[in-house]
Write an enzyme that holds these catalytic residues in place. Structure first.
Site, short mmCIF file in Angstrom:
data_model
loop_
_atom_site.label_atom_id
_atom_site.label_comp_id
_atom_site.label_asym_id
_atom_site.label_seq_id
_atom_site.Cartn_x
_atom_site.Cartn_y
_atom_site.Cartn_z
NE ARG A 91 8.51 6.33 8.70
CZ ARG A 91 8.06 7.51 8.33
NH1 ARG A 91 8.92 8.49 8.11
NH2 ARG A 91 6.77 7.75 8.16
NE ARG A 125 1.68 9.69 12.50
CZ ARG A 125 2.13 8.45 12.59
NH1 ARG A 125 2.86 7.96 11.62
NH2 ARG A 125 1.90 7.75 13.67
CG ASP A 127 1.49 1.58 9.55
OD1 ASP A 127 2.03 1.89 8.48
OD2 ASP A 127 0.72 2.33 10.18
CG ASP A 155 -0.22 -0.25 2.53
OD1 ASP A 155 1.01 -0.43 2.50
OD2 ASP A 155 -0.88 -0.29 3.59
CG HIS A 156 3.09 2.53 3.30
ND1 HIS A 156 2.11 1.69 3.76
CD2 HIS A 156 3.28 3.46 4.28
CE1 HIS A 156 1.74 2.08 4.97
NE2 HIS A 156 2.44 3.15 5.31
CB SER A 159 5.94 6.16 11.47
OG SER A 159 7.33 6.07 11.39
C1 MIC Z 1 2.92 6.59 8.63
O1 MIC Z 1 1.72 6.81 8.65
O2 MIC Z 1 3.76 7.40 9.07
C2 MIC Z 1 3.43 5.27 8.08
C3 MIC Z 1 4.13 5.57 6.83
O3 MIC Z 1 2.34 4.44 7.79
C4 MIC Z 1 4.35 4.63 9.12
C5 MIC Z 1 5.02 3.40 8.68
C6 MIC Z 1 6.19 3.61 7.78
O4 MIC Z 1 6.94 4.55 7.93
O5 MIC Z 1 6.39 2.75 6.91
C7 MIC Z 1 3.66 4.33 10.45
O6 MIC Z 1 2.69 4.96 10.80
O7 MIC Z 1 4.15 3.48 11.22
FE1 SF4 Z 2 -0.78 4.80 4.99
FE2 SF4 Z 2 0.22 5.52 7.38
FE3 SF4 Z 2 -1.20 7.24 5.88
FE4 SF4 Z 2 -2.41 5.22 7.00
S1 SF4 Z 2 -1.40 6.90 8.05
S2 SF4 Z 2 -2.71 5.92 4.90
S3 SF4 Z 2 -0.87 3.61 6.88
S4 SF4 Z 2 0.80 6.35 5.38
#
Ligand code: MIC
Ligand code: SF4
Length: 750
Positions: free
Chosen positions: A642, A445, A158, A93-94, A640
């Site tokens: 990550r 976010r 995640d 998805d990302h 996140s």
């Molecule tokens: C996000 O919303 O910041 C992400 C991208 O989904 C991250 C995960 C990632 O950095 O791959 C998260 O929320 O953990």
């Molecule tokens: Fe994707 Fe993270 Fe955004 Fe949700 S918050 S849509 S998991 S990047």
């Protein structure tokens, strides 16, 4: 697809397991405690101290998304296991970049990311993991629709894994190394959390939606108010919300730092399970509704059982808009127009974006579409760009069949892939870089640069229906509750409040879910990682950590203010290197602001006596065999899951991170990767760290859970400071540290 056997067994055991817990913990129980206690890896022998005791658990399943699964699975491969020990899924998805619309963007992503998708797919097929192809949907929506079950416990790589709390599951965001614990069947450890009770009374009406509950709460608790706690909602107001609305609230609970959030099982969850083809789960859960909620005694006197209780009356709650740059800057809608003016936020709205894992349910899209239909009837046109990211193919196909995508398309809405897209900077935005501008999203976010890489993009967060209204106004100083808009005929018209349904009366529809089941026996499947690959790289072996490596350290960066994982390891264009540690490390700290010059990506290097880009400085120290130290402020590593934000510093020679306070997942990621994570015992000591200091960590030779650790600082002028540090390491975590990393410990013990 869903775990019929697992869920069957779980519910058959649940009542007995709970009564065993009650023999040990004799007081009335919150829902959080019930679910945590029944998932401990050893039978519990005494009540745990919330906020103090480290406890190990056996979660029921694991979910991973493509941007984090690569590292998680590279670590899993190192552990040498034949199959995963619990059901697990991988979701693509990302990595899909949003530009031209769903179909074209998925085709393009499948080409660009072929090597990574092939890797994820073959590892999934071989080791017993369900694989969701690109375009199938965003991990958290897919989990809610297929895997989450009331009373269960899961971890996901995640931070928004917490979304499944909307279906009564304890769902926790973790780094890949934590997921590996669960995947290999090891107990997984967490400090027993505190429990914040949120008592919801009344019911929502008009423009107010579930999103506004969490936007309001974020303002109240701030980005760190939920740290170390699980937020448990209860009350008649909770029951009045749809299941997906509960998911939205839990999802964005990540933005207050909560370990997770949860709602008691109720009729809305039952209805959602039945609508998504899981009547078996609903039947079980209906039978034990009272055991899937807090005890009555807790409801009668919540203040006695929760660590903190917050009351919210939904009947009087206003819609909110949060931002810019942080999700906890909460403005009630009635005060927002003035805030825009007073703070000089760019008033023209360039783009409105709805959808994402947080807000893309049938209810969300139907409420937004009701605004779009009014626009057509009242002859209004969208004045800003408008995009829609459905959360899953199930929702997309259903809202398409019901004409809702057409409604949104009629006002200029562009439907993007069922993927993260602009939410994580996967957005080919055709706009001038660096120009101050405003956008508004229904995501969760809004950190600087997150959506489009432009530090001057002011991103605000609101419900999808409010975003849609703002798109019609094209301005942020608009309040649809009180203001009118001029239509094509020059008349002043007012929007009516949105209307929507939790589900379609015709049920869900989908022709291809995009799911690939694993092989029964995957032994024959080869996993190949090419040495010349730019996208994937096998992980290095870390040596044991010895005490002598923690003296003579230099300062890599003292970060000023907010330092989220986006600041430490930026997403967007860098997502393509998420499986290649050496390449992704080049983005290390690109977004962090150097305390000493207020600049990003310019730090002083003591050896070279000059200012360098941060990666160059880290590399110079690494090549000279000199360890480094990072100093951070409050809630360091917010955001996140990550683990790249911990792996990159480790790889580039950072030995210690010291800050005023940590965000939970990041602290744990640092510990797992073998980087020391300490706090200043006295937060004011942050001020004592200077640019040209040399550091020794003292006390590591007798490192234990209650030992004292300090930092000796030698300043350039020859004076010294001894700074007391505070740590939360337990014996297991100290063993990870000594072994080099948590994974090294697993490998050394097999
Ligand atoms: C996000 O919303 O910041 C992400 C991208 O989904 C991250 C995960 C990632 O950095 O791959 C998260 O929320 O953990
Ligand atoms: Fe994707 Fe993270 Fe955004 Fe949700 S918050 S849509 S998991 S990047």
């Amino acid at each position: 697809m869903f775990d019929e056997i697992l869920i069957n067994n779980f519910y058959k055991r649940y009542k007995t397991a709970l009564s065993q817990v009650r023999q040990v913990v004799t007081k009335p129980l919150t829902l959080t405690e019930k679910l945590l206690y029944v998932h401990t890896s050893d039978p519990c022998e005494k009540p745990f101290l919330r906020g103090k005791d480290y406890v190990t658990f056996h979660p029921d399943r694991v979910a991973m998304q493509d941007a984090t699964a690569q590292m998680a699975l590279l670590q899993f491969l190192q552990a040498g296991q034949a199959k995963v020990a619990v059901p697990a899924s991988v979701h693509c998805d990302h990595l899909i970049q949003a530009e031209l619309g769903a179909e074209k963007d998925v085709i393009q992503a499948s080409k660009v990311n072929k090597e990574v998708y092939d890797f994820l797919e073959s590892v999934s097929r071989k080791y017993g993991i369900g694989f969701w192809k690109p375009g199938a949907g965003i991990i958290h929506q897919v989990v809610l629709e297929n895997y989450a079950f009331p009373g269960g416990m899961m971890v996901g790589t995640d931070s928004h894994t917490v979304n499944a709390g909307g279906l009564g599951m304890i769902a926790i965001g973790v780094g890949g190394a934590d997921a590996v614990d669960v995947l290999v069947g090891e107990p997984w450890e967490l400090k027993f959390p505190k429990v914040i009770g949120v008592h919801l009374t009344g019911s929502l009406s008009g423009w107010t939606s579930s999103k506004d509950i969490i936007l309001y709460l974020a303002g109240l608790l701030t980005v760190k108010g939920g740290t170390g706690a699980i937020v448990e909602y209860f009350g008649e107001g909770a029951e009045s919300l749809s299941c997906t609305g509960k998911g939205t609230i839990c999802n964005m609970g990540a933005e207050i730092g909560a370990t997770t959030s949860i709602f008691p099982y109720d009729r809305s969850m039952s209805a959602y399970l039945r609508a998504t083809d899981r009547s078996m789960v609903a039947d079980y859960a209906d039978d034990m509704m009272s055991d899937l909620g807090p005890d009555q005694a807790v409801l009668d006197d919540p203040e006695a059982y929760y660590d903190q209780v917050i009351h919210i009356d939904l009947s009087t709650l206003e819609p909110h808009v949060n931002g810019p740059f942080t999700p906890d800057k909460a403005w009630p809608l009635s005060k927002f127009a003035k805030a825009v003016k007073d703070n000089n936020y760019p008033v023209k709205l360039e783009v409105g974006l709805i959808g994402s894992c947080t807000n893309s349910s049938y209810e969300d899209i139907s409420r937004s579409a009701s605004i779009a239909r009014q626009a057509r009837d009242k002859q209004l046109k969208a004045k800003s760009e408008f995009t829609i990211t459905p959360g899953s193919e199930l929702v997309r196909a259903t809202v398409d069949r019901d004409g809702l995508l057409d409604d949104l398309g009629n006002i200029g809405g562009l439907v993007l892939a069922n993927a993260c897209g602009p939410c994580i900077g996967q957005w080919k935005r055709h706009a001038e870089q660096g120009k101050p501008n405003s956008i508004i999203t229904s995501f969760n976010r809004n950190f600087a640069k997150r959506n489009d890489g432009n530090p001057n993009t002011h991103a605000f967060v609101a419900s999808p229906e409010l975003v849609t209204a703002f798109v019609l106004a094209g301005r942020l100083d608009f309040n649809p509750l009180t203001d009118t808009l001029e239509n094509a005929k020059g008349q002043q018209v007012k929007l009516d409040p949105p209307k929507g349904e939790a589900f379609s009366k015709d049920g869900f529809t989908v022709s291809d879910l995009g799911y690939l089941a694993p092989e029964e026996d995957g032994a024959e499947i080869e996993i190949a990682v090419s040495e010349s690959s730019e996208r994937l790289q096998l992980l290095p072996e870390y040596e044991k950590n010895t005490v002598d490596r923690f003296s003579g350290l230099r300062l890599l960066i003292k970060v000023k203010g907010k330092c989220t994982t986006d600041h430490i390891s930026m997403a967007g264009p860098w997502l393509k290197f998420r499986g290649h540690l050496a390449n992704i490390s080049k983005n290390m700290f690109l977004g962090a602001i150097n305390f000493f010059n207020d600049k990003a990506n310019e730090v002083y290097n003591l050896e070279q006596n000059s200012y360098l880009p941060i990666y160059d400085s880290a590399l110079a120290y690494k090549e000279a065999g000199i360890g480094t130290l990072v100093v951070g402020d409050e809630n360091y590593g917010e955001g996140s899951s990550r683990e790249h934000a911990a792996m990159e510093p480790r790889f580039m020679g950072v030995k210690v991170v010291i800050c005023r306070s940590f965000a939970r997942i990041h602290e744990s990621n640092l510990k797992k990767q073998g980087v020391l994570a300490f706090c200043f015992a006295n937060p004011d000591d942050y001020a004592k760290i200077l640019e040209r200091d040399i550091f020794d960590i003292k006390g590591l030779d007798s490192f234990s859970s209650d030992s004292k650790i300090s930092l000796n600082v030698l300043h350039e002028d020859g004076t010294t400071d001894i700074i007391e540090l505070f740590h939360t390491y337990n014996d297991t975590q100290i063993a990870w540290f000594k072994a080099g990393s948590a994974l090294s410990l697993i490998k050394q013990s097999t």
